[in-house]
Design an enzyme around this catalytic site. Sequence first.
Site, PDB file in Angstrom:
ATOM      1  N   MET A  75       0.598  -0.710  -0.700  1.00 54.46           N
ATOM      2  CA  MET A  75      -0.174   0.214   0.328  1.00 54.46           C
ATOM      3  C   MET A  75       1.305   1.473  -0.255  1.00 54.46           C
ATOM      4  SD  MET A  75      -3.021  -1.780  -0.657  1.00 54.46           S
ATOM      5  CE  MET A  75      -3.548  -2.788   0.329  1.00 54.46           C
ATOM      6  N   MET A 113       8.840   4.799   5.317  1.00 51.33           N
ATOM      7  CA  MET A 113       8.891   3.422   4.660  1.00 51.33           C
ATOM      8  C   MET A 113       9.949   3.565   3.480  1.00 51.33           C
ATOM      9  SD  MET A 113       6.352   1.921   6.117  1.00 51.33           S
ATOM     10  CE  MET A 113       6.866   0.802   5.304  1.00 51.33           C
ATOM     11  N   ASP A 128      24.322 -10.715   5.003  1.00 53.78           N
ATOM     12  CA  ASP A 128      24.898 -11.270   3.313  1.00 53.78           C
ATOM     13  C   ASP A 128      25.951 -11.691   3.329  1.00 53.78           C
ATOM     14  OD1 ASP A 128      24.183 -13.255   1.255  1.00 53.78           O
ATOM     15  OD2 ASP A 128      24.690 -11.013   0.154  1.00 53.78           O
TER      16      ASP A 128
END
Length: 157
Positions: A75, A113, A128
Site C-alpha cells: 500500500m 517507509m 549476507d
Amino acid sequence: MTEFTHFDDKGNAHMVDVSDKDVTRRTAVAEGTITLSREAMDAVFGRKIKKGDVFTVAQVAGIMGTKRTSDLIPMCHPVGLENASVEFDVDEKACTIKAVCTAVCDGKTGVEMEALTGVSVALLTIYDMCKALDKRMVISDIHLATKAGGKSGDFQF
C-alpha cells in the site's frame, strides 16, 4: 484512537488517496543495528570479506532499497525521492554497526517507509556478506528516528 486509513468501510485493503494533499518537503531518518562476532568484525575492517567492501555494497544496497519500497510494501505510494543516503556508525569494541538511512522528497506522502526499507536492506546486505563467517549476527532496533513534513508534523523517537 487513530483510525486506520488503509481499509475501507467494508474492511477491504486499499491505497490511501493522497490526490487532495499539498506537496510539501518530506524527510525521514531510520536507524537499525547489526551485531557481529569479533571474527566477522575483524574481517570487515581487514577487508577480508570475499563479496567485497561491506560498507560500500551495503550503502548502495540501502539506497537502492529506498527506491524500490513501493514495489515491496503493497500500500506504499511510489514517491519521487529527491535524496537518499545511508551512513554507518561503528562500535568496534561492541562489534556493532548502526545503519542510518535518510530519505527526502517533495511530495504528497511521507518517506518513512523508504527510510525504514533502506536501513533494513543495508543491514540485510551486511548479514549476507558476512554470513559465511557468522550465522549468529543479530539485526535489531530498526525504527523511525525522525520525520518532518506533512499534515501530521514532525516526529522524533
